[in-house]
Design a protein around this motif. Structure first.
Motif, PDB file in Angstrom:
ATOM      1  N   PHE B  30       0.993  -1.190   0.143  1.00  0.00           N
ATOM      2  CA  PHE B  30       0.121   0.110   0.032  1.00  0.00           C
ATOM      3  C   PHE B  30       0.829   1.252  -0.075  1.00  0.00           C
ATOM      4  N   ASP B  31       0.631   2.244  -0.892  1.00  0.00           N
ATOM      5  CA  ASP B  31       1.381   3.424  -1.022  1.00  0.00           C
ATOM      6  C   ASP B  31       0.764   4.665  -1.074  1.00  0.00           C
ATOM      7  N   TYR B  32      -0.584   4.504  -0.614  1.00  0.00           N
ATOM      8  CA  TYR B  32      -1.535   5.879  -0.779  1.00  0.00           C
ATOM      9  C   TYR B  32      -2.546   5.475   0.283  1.00  0.00           C
ATOM     10  N   PHE B  33      -2.800   6.455   1.223  1.00  0.00           N
ATOM     11  CA  PHE B  33      -3.793   6.124   2.056  1.00  0.00           C
ATOM     12  C   PHE B  33      -4.786   7.533   2.255  1.00  0.00           C
ATOM     13  N   LEU B  34      -5.929   7.130   2.597  1.00  0.00           N
ATOM     14  CA  LEU B  34      -7.051   8.069   2.497  1.00  0.00           C
ATOM     15  C   LEU B  34      -7.942   8.076   3.729  1.00  0.00           C
ATOM     16  N   TRP B  35      -8.695   9.277   4.140  1.00  0.00           N
ATOM     17  CA  TRP B  35      -9.416   9.350   5.034  1.00  0.00           C
ATOM     18  C   TRP B  35     -10.860   9.694   4.495  1.00  0.00           C
ATOM     19  N   TYR B  36     -11.969   9.051   4.925  1.00  0.00           N
ATOM     20  CA  TYR B  36     -13.445   9.316   4.552  1.00  0.00           C
ATOM     21  C   TYR B  36     -14.053   9.674   5.355  1.00  0.00           C
ATOM     22  N   LYS B  37     -15.254  10.343   5.461  1.00  0.00           N
ATOM     23  CA  LYS B  37     -16.100  10.950   6.371  1.00  0.00           C
ATOM     24  C   LYS B  37     -17.531  10.456   6.112  1.00  0.00           C
ATOM     25  N   LYS B  38     -18.409  10.113   6.832  1.00  0.00           N
ATOM     26  CA  LYS B  38     -19.701   9.510   6.644  1.00  0.00           C
ATOM     27  C   LYS B  38     -20.762   9.860   7.445  1.00  0.00           C
ATOM     28  N   TYR B  39     -21.671  10.746   6.932  1.00  0.00           N
ATOM     29  CA  TYR B  39     -22.974  11.117   7.710  1.00  0.00           C
ATOM     30  C   TYR B  39     -23.955   9.966   7.231  1.00  0.00           C
ATOM     31  N   PRO B  40     -24.984   9.922   8.378  1.00  0.00           N
ATOM     32  CA  PRO B  40     -26.027   9.115   8.181  1.00  0.00           C
ATOM     33  C   PRO B  40     -26.651   9.382   6.786  1.00  0.00           C
ATOM     34  N   ALA B  41     -27.256   8.195   6.259  1.00  0.00           N
ATOM     35  CA  ALA B  41     -27.851   8.221   4.866  1.00  0.00           C
ATOM     36  C   ALA B  41     -27.427   9.248   3.622  1.00  0.00           C
ATOM     37  N   GLU B  42     -25.954   9.343   3.751  1.00  0.00           N
ATOM     38  CA  GLU B  42     -25.251  10.031   2.789  1.00  0.00           C
ATOM     39  C   GLU B  42     -24.247   9.011   2.348  1.00  0.00           C
ATOM     40  N   GLY B  43     -23.323   9.057   1.250  1.00  0.00           N
ATOM     41  CA  GLY B  43     -22.476   8.581   0.673  1.00  0.00           C
ATOM     42  C   GLY B  43     -21.046   9.005   1.460  1.00  0.00           C
ATOM     43  N   PRO B  44     -19.964   8.409   1.413  1.00  0.00           N
ATOM     44  CA  PRO B  44     -18.683   8.777   2.044  1.00  0.00           C
ATOM     45  C   PRO B  44     -18.130   9.841   1.354  1.00  0.00           C
ATOM     46  N   THR B  45     -17.618  10.929   1.908  1.00  0.00           N
ATOM     47  CA  THR B  45     -16.858  11.970   1.266  1.00  0.00           C
ATOM     48  C   THR B  45     -15.355  12.031   1.768  1.00  0.00           C
ATOM     49  N   PHE B  46     -14.639  12.363   0.618  1.00  0.00           N
ATOM     50  CA  PHE B  46     -13.074  12.314   0.860  1.00  0.00           C
ATOM     51  C   PHE B  46     -12.875  13.467   1.767  1.00  0.00           C
ATOM     52  N   LEU B  47     -11.831  12.938   2.779  1.00  0.00           N
ATOM     53  CA  LEU B  47     -11.546  14.285   3.765  1.00  0.00           C
ATOM     54  C   LEU B  47      -9.948  14.515   3.526  1.00  0.00           C
ATOM     55  N   ILE B  48      -9.007  13.698   3.383  1.00  0.00           N
ATOM     56  CA  ILE B  48      -7.684  13.932   3.548  1.00  0.00           C
ATOM     57  C   ILE B  48      -6.864  12.592   3.053  1.00  0.00           C
ATOM     58  N   VAL B  87     -18.923   8.914  10.998  1.00  0.00           N
ATOM     59  CA  VAL B  87     -18.142   7.687  10.862  1.00  0.00           C
ATOM     60  C   VAL B  87     -17.104   7.847   9.892  1.00  0.00           C
ATOM     61  N   TYR B  88     -15.802   7.672  10.423  1.00  0.00           N
ATOM     62  CA  TYR B  88     -14.551   8.067   9.867  1.00  0.00           C
ATOM     63  C   TYR B  88     -14.018   6.672   9.085  1.00  0.00           C
ATOM     64  N   PHE B  89     -13.756   6.676   7.796  1.00  0.00           N
ATOM     65  CA  PHE B  89     -13.114   5.279   7.347  1.00  0.00           C
ATOM     66  C   PHE B  89     -11.774   5.601   6.822  1.00  0.00           C
ATOM     67  N   CYS B  90     -10.976   4.699   7.049  1.00  0.00           N
ATOM     68  CA  CYS B  90      -9.531   4.706   6.623  1.00  0.00           C
ATOM     69  C   CYS B  90      -9.502   3.801   5.602  1.00  0.00           C
ATOM     70  N   ALA B  91      -8.645   4.328   4.475  1.00  0.00           N
ATOM     71  CA  ALA B  91      -8.534   3.381   3.276  1.00  0.00           C
ATOM     72  C   ALA B  91      -7.296   3.368   2.653  1.00  0.00           C
ATOM     73  N   ALA B  92      -6.737   2.264   2.125  1.00  0.00           N
ATOM     74  CA  ALA B  92      -5.346   2.246   1.494  1.00  0.00           C
ATOM     75  C   ALA B  92      -5.557   1.795   0.105  1.00  0.00           C
ATOM     76  N   SER B  93      -4.714   2.632  -0.785  1.00  0.00           N
ATOM     77  CA  SER B  93      -4.370   2.067  -2.103  1.00  0.00           C
ATOM     78  C   SER B  93      -3.655   1.272  -2.603  1.00  0.00           C
ATOM     79  N   GLY B  94      -4.156   0.114  -3.307  1.00  0.00           N
ATOM     80  CA  GLY B  94      -3.161  -0.875  -3.966  1.00  0.00           C
ATOM     81  C   GLY B  94      -3.623  -1.999  -4.589  1.00  0.00           C
ATOM     82  N   LEU B  95      -2.959  -2.239  -5.675  1.00  0.00           N
ATOM     83  CA  LEU B  95      -3.528  -3.513  -6.557  1.00  0.00           C
ATOM     84  C   LEU B  95      -4.663  -3.160  -7.444  1.00  0.00           C
ATOM     85  N   GLY B  96      -4.587  -1.510  -7.535  1.00  0.00           N
ATOM     86  CA  GLY B  96      -5.879  -1.093  -8.406  1.00  0.00           C
ATOM     87  C   GLY B  96      -6.995  -0.806  -7.775  1.00  0.00           C
ATOM     88  N   ARG B  97      -7.110  -0.837  -6.409  1.00  0.00           N
ATOM     89  CA  ARG B  97      -8.318  -0.398  -5.867  1.00  0.00           C
ATOM     90  C   ARG B  97      -8.132   0.108  -4.356  1.00  0.00           C
TER      91      ARG B  97
END
Lengths: 113, 110
Positions: B30-48, B87-97
């Protein structure tokens, strides 16, 4: 300024019924994704399309099929719905499949009874 | 097997104080990491986000720290505001996803 649009927003299905969730993006993105969100499970990837003409399985593809109709549209089909497919489904798109943020739609809340 | 883990399902913080959300990953590719924020009844939005060539990225009240040797990243929110409750989601980018963690529910109380 639509971004990623999903239809429908809500759906109730009976076990065994089929349906297609539609997704369209207007950002000229190459990659598109389908996720499901279940309580305590986070976002799990069902299928993705790295570019027009390609599709690949994610973590939980069983019971689903996808079609990348063109660059804008990526649909998710449930051929025979099961109660275990009750979930919130999110479509997302990104410029490319790595190093770029993904933009999400508002979600489709699906209940299978 | 989960490749991105957020071990705290919830966090409660008083308004004005610092919120620290943690995330661990297992795959050194993994070489790129993201944080998303999600409010109820909405899609996640990119944070940083942060690239693996950096150890810190700051955007206003939000700072992400990356410790590659420990395979650990954290999101700091200072000062926390009631509107940060989500709700805050952590995500990692690798292998095309992207690979997502299970999320942490942050509650900021007055």
């Amino acid at each position: 300024n639509a971004g990623v649009t999903q239809t429908p927003k809500f759906q109730v299905l009976k076990t065994g019924q089929s349906m297609t969730l539609q997704c369209a993006q207007d950002m000229n993105h190459n990659s598109m994704y389908w996720y499901r969100q279940d309580p305590g499970m986070g976002l799990r990837l069902i299928y993705y399309s790295a570019s027009e003409g390609t599709t690949d399985k994610g973590e939980v593809p069983n019971g689903y099929n996808v079609s990348r109709l063109n660059k804008r549209e990526f649909s998710l089909r449930l051929e025979s719905a099961a109660p275990s497919q009750t979930s919130v489904y999110f479509c997302a798109s990104s410029e490319n499949s790595g190093y770029t943020e993904a933009f999400f739609g508002q979600g489709t809340r699906l209940t299978v009874v | 097997d989960q490749q991105v883990k957020q071990n705290s399902p919830s966090l409660s913080v008083q308004e004005g104080r610092i919120s620290i959300l943690n995330c661990d990953y297992t795959n050194s590719m993994f070489d790129y990491f993201l944080w998303y924020k999600k409010y109820p009844a909405e899609g996640p939005t990119f944070l940083i986000s942060i690239s693996s060539i950096k150890d810190k990225n700051e955007d206003g009240r939000f700072t992400v720290f990356l410790n590659k040797s420990a395979k650990h990243l954290s999101l700091h929110i200072v000062p926390s505001q009631p509107g940060d409750s989500a709700v805050y989601f952590c995500a990692a980018s690798g292998l095309g996803r992207l690979y997502f963690g299970r999320g942490t529910q942050l509650t900021v109380w007055p």
